[in-house]
Design a protein around this motif. Structure first.
Motif, short mmCIF file in Angstrom:
data_model
loop_
_atom_site.label_atom_id
_atom_site.label_comp_id
_atom_site.label_asym_id
_atom_site.label_seq_id
_atom_site.Cartn_x
_atom_site.Cartn_y
_atom_site.Cartn_z
N SER A 213 0.82 -1.22 0.00
CA SER A 213 0.00 0.00 0.00
C SER A 213 0.84 1.26 0.00
CB SER A 213 -0.90 0.00 1.24
OG SER A 213 -0.11 0.09 2.43
N GLY A 214 2.14 1.13 0.29
CA GLY A 214 3.02 2.28 0.44
C GLY A 214 3.25 2.67 1.88
N TYR A 215 2.45 2.11 2.79
CA TYR A 215 2.62 2.41 4.21
C TYR A 215 3.91 1.78 4.71
CZ TYR A 215 1.58 2.77 9.21
OH TYR A 215 1.63 3.06 10.55
N ARG A 216 4.66 2.52 5.52
CA ARG A 216 5.90 2.00 6.09
C ARG A 216 5.62 1.52 7.51
NH1 ARG A 216 10.47 3.55 9.01
NH2 ARG A 216 12.46 2.73 8.22
N LEU A 217 5.66 0.20 7.69
CA LEU A 217 5.48 -0.38 9.01
C LEU A 217 6.79 -0.24 9.77
CD1 LEU A 217 3.24 -1.96 10.56
CD2 LEU A 217 4.30 -4.07 9.74
N PRO A 218 6.84 0.60 10.80
CA PRO A 218 8.14 0.93 11.41
C PRO A 218 8.84 -0.27 12.03
CG PRO A 218 6.39 2.36 12.24
CD PRO A 218 5.72 1.30 11.45
N ARG A 219 8.05 -1.11 12.68
CA ARG A 219 8.64 -2.29 13.33
C ARG A 219 7.69 -3.46 13.12
NH1 ARG A 219 10.53 0.18 19.23
NH2 ARG A 219 11.65 2.00 18.39
N ALA A 220 8.25 -4.62 12.92
CA ALA A 220 7.43 -5.82 12.76
C ALA A 220 8.24 -7.03 13.17
CB ALA A 220 6.97 -5.97 11.31
N ARG A 221 7.55 -8.01 13.74
CA ARG A 221 8.21 -9.25 14.07
C ARG A 221 7.33 -10.41 13.63
NH1 ARG A 221 7.90 -10.77 20.56
NH2 ARG A 221 5.65 -11.12 20.65
N LEU A 222 7.97 -11.53 13.38
CA LEU A 222 7.27 -12.76 13.05
C LEU A 222 7.55 -13.79 14.15
CD1 LEU A 222 7.84 -13.39 9.22
CD2 LEU A 222 5.85 -12.38 10.34
N ALA A 223 6.49 -14.48 14.54
CA ALA A 223 6.63 -15.67 15.38
C ALA A 223 6.77 -16.87 14.45
CB ALA A 223 5.42 -15.84 16.29
N TYR A 224 7.65 -17.80 14.78
CA TYR A 224 7.87 -18.94 13.89
C TYR A 224 8.32 -20.14 14.71
CZ TYR A 224 12.85 -18.05 14.48
OH TYR A 224 14.09 -17.89 15.03
N GLU A 225 8.20 -21.31 14.12
CA GLU A 225 8.67 -22.54 14.73
C GLU A 225 9.46 -23.32 13.70
OE1 GLU A 225 5.60 -24.71 16.90
OE2 GLU A 225 4.45 -22.85 17.10
N ARG B 166 -5.67 1.30 13.84
CA ARG B 166 -4.60 1.93 13.06
C ARG B 166 -3.74 0.93 12.31
NH1 ARG B 166 -2.29 5.02 18.23
NH2 ARG B 166 -2.54 2.87 18.92
N PHE B 167 -3.95 -0.37 12.58
CA PHE B 167 -3.08 -1.36 11.93
C PHE B 167 -3.31 -1.33 10.42
CE2 PHE B 167 -1.60 -5.62 10.72
CZ PHE B 167 -0.34 -5.58 11.30
N PRO B 168 -2.23 -1.30 9.62
CA PRO B 168 -2.39 -1.14 8.16
C PRO B 168 -2.85 -2.41 7.47
CG PRO B 168 -0.08 -1.41 8.73
CD PRO B 168 -0.81 -1.31 10.03
N ARG C 240 1.31 -10.43 -0.67
CA ARG C 240 2.68 -10.10 -1.07
C ARG C 240 3.48 -9.55 0.11
NH1 ARG C 240 1.35 -7.43 -7.07
NH2 ARG C 240 -0.03 -9.14 -7.71
N ASP C 241 2.84 -8.76 0.97
CA ASP C 241 3.53 -8.24 2.15
C ASP C 241 3.98 -9.38 3.06
OD1 ASP C 241 3.01 -5.57 1.37
OD2 ASP C 241 1.07 -5.58 2.41
N THR C 242 3.13 -10.40 3.21
CA THR C 242 3.49 -11.51 4.09
C THR C 242 4.70 -12.27 3.54
OG1 THR C 242 2.07 -13.23 3.10
CG2 THR C 242 1.04 -11.74 4.68
N VAL C 243 4.78 -12.40 2.23
CA VAL C 243 5.89 -13.12 1.63
C VAL C 243 7.20 -12.34 1.79
CG1 VAL C 243 6.83 -13.96 -0.57
CG2 VAL C 243 4.43 -14.40 0.02
N ILE C 244 7.14 -11.04 1.66
CA ILE C 244 8.33 -10.22 1.85
C ILE C 244 8.84 -10.37 3.29
CG2 ILE C 244 9.16 -7.85 2.00
CD1 ILE C 244 7.33 -7.21 -0.40
#
Length: 391
Positions: free
Chosen positions: A31-43, A141-143, A148-152
């Motif tokens: 969308s062009g929005y810059r998510l400043p911080r993000a984390r993924l939980a994974y196993e 407020r969550f974008p 495609r975003d999830t794959v990146i």
């Protein structure tokens, strides 16, 4: 648990089936929005080999999580970690020691989707100071997050784990959409792709079902525009959304043979049903499914992942289906469920016809509808062993 080769650090890999976390932000979204911080939980499960050629990425469906299979926590681990690791996974039987996706042979990774509520950044997590100095939950407020975003985001995780190329990327339903996007976005990083009970784009009918589910949540008086974390949870709206979705997950034939028109006599719930008949058995079943989800999932996250699924279209801004898929270079396993009425087999057939080379549509036989991709794990395992996991 240690990992061999691949340029990773031991700290990124936990015991089998134990949740770990990695920062993948900042991310610039589609969308062009810059998510400043993000984390993924994974196993993870198994061991990465020396040349990092045995890695398998599994993508979960709409309300899934990273716990795809049973695991084993470290000795003397806290009880909560031990119980979580050793609990059954959502694809047990397909993934594990000696299974089709053999964790004695493959290094398996599964990440919770961005926007979810099982440890990855989503609406219920604290917003960073750049968004909210008080660091309250993202809430409304969550974008918007696309497939495609999830794959990146997962590509960042892949880099951190030292995996340049996945031996297989596979998923069912929305997981299949994510797997397909991996093959399109990163063709050099996917050796084989499994698209199970999914297709090239979300259909108009799927969009219609998605809108109905979203409205069910948004029209709950407790939703408060998405900012409900300090008040009543919109349980009724989330439960209704789940009822709508679950009807599409099962076949009409299964509902008929399991429940028919039978009622549960003398059962009245909150004055909703007449004493003459009680709840129909199918009503009781849907009520149970609604209650289960409301007890484990966040309403805003449901809206987020629902919108992610609705965004699915590998041709968007890229050209025709054939042109888009011509850039892929992996082996393929495309399998539909013969009784699916959410991602119809005809849509899987359309995807197969557009793939480069000679490809075959495989069919999972199930009376259960769309959820057959989860239920019929032995059939899917046989397909994997005969096609993209023959080695």
């Amino acid at each position: 648990m240690t990992i061999v080769g691949g340029g990773t650090t031991d700290s990124l890999v936990r015991e089998d089936g134990v949740v770990g976390y990695i920062d993948v932000g900042p991310l610039t979204l589609e969308s062009g929005y810059r998510l400043p911080r993000a984390r993924l939980a994974y196993e993870t499960w198994g061991h990465l080999n020396e040349d990092a050629s045995n890695a398998v990425l599994i993508e979960h469906a709409l309300t899934g999580d990273s716990h795809v299979a049973r695991g084993q926590s470290r000795e003397h681990a806290p009880e909560v970690e031990r119980l979580a690791a050793e609990a059954g996974g959502w694809w047990d039987g397909l993934v594990g020691p000696g299974a089709a996706i053999d964790t004695d042979k493959y290094f398996v990774v599964c990440a919770n989707i961005l926007g979810g509520c099982y440890g990855s950044t989503g609406p219920a997590t604290q917003a960073p100071p750049e968004v909210d100095p008080d660091q309250k939950s993202w809430g409304s407020r969550f974008p918007r997050i696309t497939v495609r975003d999830t794959v990146i985001a997962e590509a960042v995780l892949s880099d951190a784990l030292g995996i340049e190329r996945w031996r297989l990327v596979i998923g069912g339903s929305m997981g299949g959409a994510r797997a397909l996007e991996w093959a399109v976005m990163y063709p050099d990083r996917v050796a084989a792709c499994g698209v199970i009970a999914a297709c090239a784009s979300a259909s108009a009918e799927l969009l219609a079902w998605g809108q109905a589910q979203a409205l069910a949540i948004r029209q709950d008086p407790n939703f408060r525009g998405g900012d409900y974390y300090d008040s009543e949870f919109p349980e009724a709206g989330l439960g209704l959304a789940r009822r709508i979705a679950h009807i599409t997950y099962r076949s009409a034939a299964e509902l008929h043979y399991r429940f028919g028109r039978e009622a549960q006599p003398n059962e009245d719930v909150d004055g909703t049903y007449t004493a003459e008949r009680g709840r129909y058995r199918v009503e009781s079943y849907l009520d149970h499914q609604a209650s289960k989800l409301a007890g484990r999932f966040d309403a805003n996250s449901y809206l987020s992942v629902n919108e992610t699924l609705m965004s699915h279209d590998i041709t968007r801004g890229r050209g025709s289906l054939e042109e888009v898929l011509a850039g892929t270079s992996c082996e393929w396993l495309v399998a539909g469920v013969d009784s699916d009425r959410l991602f119809f087999p005809a849509e899987s057939a359309e995807l197969v016809r557009a793939l480069p080379g000679e490809q075959t549509l495989h069919m999972i036989s199930s009376p259960s509808g769309h959820d057959g991709f989860l239920i019929e794990a032995p059939q899917l395992g046989m397909l994997l062993k005969k096609s993209v996991l023959k080695d």
